[in-house]
Motif scaffolding. Structure first.
Motif, PDB file in Angstrom:
ATOM      1  N   ILE A 102      43.364  45.469  34.489  1.00  0.00           N
ATOM      2  CA  ILE A 102      44.094  46.294  35.095  1.00  0.00           C
ATOM      3  C   ILE A 102      43.826  46.680  36.479  1.00  0.00           C
ATOM      4  O   ILE A 102      44.764  46.632  37.336  1.00  0.00           O
ATOM      5  CB  ILE A 102      43.535  47.656  34.359  1.00  0.00           C
ATOM      6  CG1 ILE A 102      44.015  47.761  32.735  1.00  0.00           C
ATOM      7  CG2 ILE A 102      44.083  49.070  35.048  1.00  0.00           C
ATOM      8  CD1 ILE A 102      43.346  48.782  31.982  1.00  0.00           C
ATOM      9  N   PHE A 103      42.385  46.439  36.918  1.00  0.00           N
ATOM     10  CA  PHE A 103      42.023  46.579  38.334  1.00  0.00           C
ATOM     11  C   PHE A 103      41.993  45.444  39.222  1.00  0.00           C
ATOM     12  O   PHE A 103      42.066  45.526  40.407  1.00  0.00           O
ATOM     13  CB  PHE A 103      40.772  47.422  38.367  1.00  0.00           C
ATOM     14  CG  PHE A 103      41.098  48.917  37.937  1.00  0.00           C
ATOM     15  CD1 PHE A 103      41.461  49.902  38.642  1.00  0.00           C
ATOM     16  CD2 PHE A 103      40.364  49.251  36.611  1.00  0.00           C
ATOM     17  CE1 PHE A 103      41.693  50.978  38.066  1.00  0.00           C
ATOM     18  CE2 PHE A 103      40.752  50.518  36.232  1.00  0.00           C
ATOM     19  CZ  PHE A 103      41.211  51.370  36.932  1.00  0.00           C
ATOM     20  N   GLY A 104      41.877  44.327  38.432  1.00  0.00           N
ATOM     21  CA  GLY A 104      42.010  42.964  39.346  1.00  0.00           C
ATOM     22  C   GLY A 104      43.274  42.544  39.637  1.00  0.00           C
ATOM     23  O   GLY A 104      43.458  42.199  40.907  1.00  0.00           O
ATOM     24  N   THR A 105      44.367  42.883  38.874  1.00  0.00           N
ATOM     25  CA  THR A 105      45.759  42.542  39.142  1.00  0.00           C
ATOM     26  C   THR A 105      46.039  43.101  40.598  1.00  0.00           C
ATOM     27  O   THR A 105      46.798  42.467  41.561  1.00  0.00           O
ATOM     28  CB  THR A 105      46.512  42.947  38.111  1.00  0.00           C
ATOM     29  OG1 THR A 105      46.304  42.337  37.040  1.00  0.00           O
ATOM     30  CG2 THR A 105      48.051  42.830  38.464  1.00  0.00           C
ATOM     31  N   PRO A 106      46.058  44.481  40.706  1.00  0.00           N
ATOM     32  CA  PRO A 106      46.608  45.005  42.104  1.00  0.00           C
ATOM     33  C   PRO A 106      45.751  44.508  43.180  1.00  0.00           C
ATOM     34  O   PRO A 106      46.497  44.212  44.506  1.00  0.00           O
ATOM     35  CB  PRO A 106      46.537  46.515  42.012  1.00  0.00           C
ATOM     36  CG  PRO A 106      45.451  46.736  41.059  1.00  0.00           C
ATOM     37  CD  PRO A 106      45.569  45.594  39.887  1.00  0.00           C
ATOM     38  N   GLY A 112      45.348  38.325  47.643  1.00  0.00           N
ATOM     39  CA  GLY A 112      45.185  36.915  47.146  1.00  0.00           C
ATOM     40  C   GLY A 112      44.061  36.750  46.441  1.00  0.00           C
ATOM     41  O   GLY A 112      43.185  37.275  46.118  1.00  0.00           O
ATOM     42  N   ALA A 113      43.869  35.097  45.502  1.00  0.00           N
ATOM     43  CA  ALA A 113      43.023  34.854  44.835  1.00  0.00           C
ATOM     44  C   ALA A 113      41.411  34.866  45.345  1.00  0.00           C
ATOM     45  O   ALA A 113      40.780  35.401  44.939  1.00  0.00           O
ATOM     46  CB  ALA A 113      43.302  33.561  44.336  1.00  0.00           C
ATOM     47  N   VAL A 114      41.401  34.161  46.592  1.00  0.00           N
ATOM     48  CA  VAL A 114      39.954  34.029  47.323  1.00  0.00           C
ATOM     49  C   VAL A 114      39.415  35.428  47.432  1.00  0.00           C
ATOM     50  O   VAL A 114      38.206  35.814  46.945  1.00  0.00           O
ATOM     51  CB  VAL A 114      39.848  33.131  48.403  1.00  0.00           C
ATOM     52  CG1 VAL A 114      38.693  33.146  49.079  1.00  0.00           C
ATOM     53  CG2 VAL A 114      40.577  31.713  47.729  1.00  0.00           C
ATOM     54  N   PRO A 115      40.063  36.358  48.151  1.00  0.00           N
ATOM     55  CA  PRO A 115      39.648  37.654  48.620  1.00  0.00           C
ATOM     56  C   PRO A 115      39.126  38.592  47.307  1.00  0.00           C
ATOM     57  O   PRO A 115      38.306  39.151  47.294  1.00  0.00           O
ATOM     58  CB  PRO A 115      40.789  38.438  49.179  1.00  0.00           C
ATOM     59  CG  PRO A 115      41.291  37.363  50.026  1.00  0.00           C
ATOM     60  CD  PRO A 115      41.322  36.040  48.980  1.00  0.00           C
ATOM     61  N   MET A 116      39.996  38.521  46.278  1.00  0.00           N
ATOM     62  CA  MET A 116      39.850  38.957  45.115  1.00  0.00           C
ATOM     63  C   MET A 116      38.598  38.654  44.304  1.00  0.00           C
ATOM     64  O   MET A 116      37.739  39.281  43.964  1.00  0.00           O
ATOM     65  CB  MET A 116      41.095  38.871  43.928  1.00  0.00           C
ATOM     66  CG  MET A 116      40.665  39.489  42.633  1.00  0.00           C
ATOM     67  SD  MET A 116      40.073  38.387  41.424  1.00  0.00           S
ATOM     68  CE  MET A 116      39.868  39.370  40.074  1.00  0.00           C
ATOM     69  N   LEU A 117      38.142  37.185  44.186  1.00  0.00           N
ATOM     70  CA  LEU A 117      37.100  36.693  43.904  1.00  0.00           C
ATOM     71  C   LEU A 117      35.692  37.001  44.633  1.00  0.00           C
ATOM     72  O   LEU A 117      34.824  37.408  43.904  1.00  0.00           O
ATOM     73  CB  LEU A 117      37.049  35.124  43.617  1.00  0.00           C
ATOM     74  CG  LEU A 117      38.073  34.765  42.374  1.00  0.00           C
ATOM     75  CD1 LEU A 117      38.100  33.214  42.503  1.00  0.00           C
ATOM     76  CD2 LEU A 117      37.631  35.143  41.185  1.00  0.00           C
ATOM     77  N   ALA A 118      35.988  37.125  45.843  1.00  0.00           N
ATOM     78  CA  ALA A 118      34.979  37.532  46.884  1.00  0.00           C
ATOM     79  C   ALA A 118      34.474  39.203  46.394  1.00  0.00           C
ATOM     80  O   ALA A 118      33.361  39.348  46.431  1.00  0.00           O
ATOM     81  CB  ALA A 118      35.332  37.377  48.224  1.00  0.00           C
ATOM     82  N   GLY A 154      36.963  50.392  42.923  1.00  0.00           N
ATOM     83  CA  GLY A 154      36.933  51.143  44.246  1.00  0.00           C
ATOM     84  C   GLY A 154      37.703  50.653  45.520  1.00  0.00           C
ATOM     85  O   GLY A 154      38.077  51.312  46.179  1.00  0.00           O
ATOM     86  N   ALA A 155      37.959  49.250  45.360  1.00  0.00           N
ATOM     87  CA  ALA A 155      38.884  48.470  46.568  1.00  0.00           C
ATOM     88  C   ALA A 155      40.367  49.164  46.046  1.00  0.00           C
ATOM     89  O   ALA A 155      41.154  49.558  47.023  1.00  0.00           O
ATOM     90  CB  ALA A 155      38.976  47.170  46.281  1.00  0.00           C
ATOM     91  N   GLY A 156      40.583  49.162  44.893  1.00  0.00           N
ATOM     92  CA  GLY A 156      42.039  49.529  44.568  1.00  0.00           C
ATOM     93  C   GLY A 156      42.245  51.039  44.525  1.00  0.00           C
ATOM     94  O   GLY A 156      43.605  51.346  44.887  1.00  0.00           O
TER      95      GLY A 156
END
Length: 248
Positions: A102-106, A112-118, A154-156
């Protein structure tokens, strides 16, 4: 008529949407975490599971061990991050993976992939840090992706509830959606849905330590990791927003 119908079906097939709409990085992370849990529960024996916990779960007591023997403190280098890949049971795993989707998707779609993982792993470490502060000598260990998921939350929350910015195409005059802005703390608090969600989430987790006072039962919820991850994600996402703007 039969051939035309088949051709029409083929043309429609070209427009089919994928069954799974999750970003690849979210799907991959869910797959890795699930595979780790399957291996831990179905492959390792009890001794192997104990070694897995020692070397990859986050144990604040190892901070003291590091001051005495370097090798005993070595896991501290990676356990603030790797604890997010381990889970205490299937219910724990399934619940966390649903929230990760739910929250990783937005966040993944925006940055993008790398910032999301970071963001996921940095906020996992932030959650582990707050857990260490509050459970310094308890001997308990931390496992679960919830700190990193809280960071993604928190980011989303800083952009998910903001209105879509719409502009006019310079040539056609058609409305064009530009996306949602990254809100400041004040803007989050002025948006009713973002404010309600954020305050409810923070208050709910902050109240967890009070639960045993009313029920007499212990709660195995790492509320510290939730709060630490959420606050870190709320703050750190600004750095990724500036990096994304600079890269345009």
């Amino acid at each position: 008529m039969s051939e035309n119908g088949q051709n029409g079906g083929n043309a429609g097939d070209d427009q089919r949407q994928p069954i799974f709409l999750l970003p690849g990085v979210v799907t991959a992370l869910i797959g890795i975490i699930t595979a780790v849990h399957i291996a831990a529960t179905l492959v390792l024996n009890q001794g192997g599971q104990g070694e897995l916990i020692y070397w990859f779960a986050f144990l604040p007591a190892q901070i003291m061990a590091m001051t005495q023997q370097l090798d005993l403190g070595l896991p501290l280098i990676w356990t603030p991050f790797t604890h997010a890949l381990l889970h205490a049971g299937w219910e724990h795993l399934i619940f966390n993976m649903a929230w990760l989707a739910i929250f990783g998707t937005p966040v993944a779609r925006r940055y993008g992939a790398v910032p999301m993982l970071a963001i996921f792993f940095l906020t996992s470490a932030a959650g582990a840090a707050l857990f260490a502060v509050t459970d310094w000598n308890s001997g308990t260990y931390l496992v679960g992706a919830s700190g990193g998921i809280a960071g993604l939350t928190g980011a989303g929350v800083r952009f998910m509830f903001q209105p879509i910015i719409v502009a006019r195409h310079p040539e056609t005059g058609e409305p064009v959606a530009l996306g949602r802005k990254l809100a400041s703390l004040g803007e989050v608090m002025r948006e009713p849905r973002a404010r309600t969600f954020s305050l409810f989430w923070i208050i709910l987790n902050a109240a967890v330590p009070l639960y045993p006072l009313f029920t007499g039962e212990a709660v195995q919820i790492a509320w510290q990791a939730h709060l630490g991850g959420f606050i870190a994600g709320f703050v750190l996402v600004g750095l990724f927003e500036r990096a994304a703007i600079a890269g345009q």
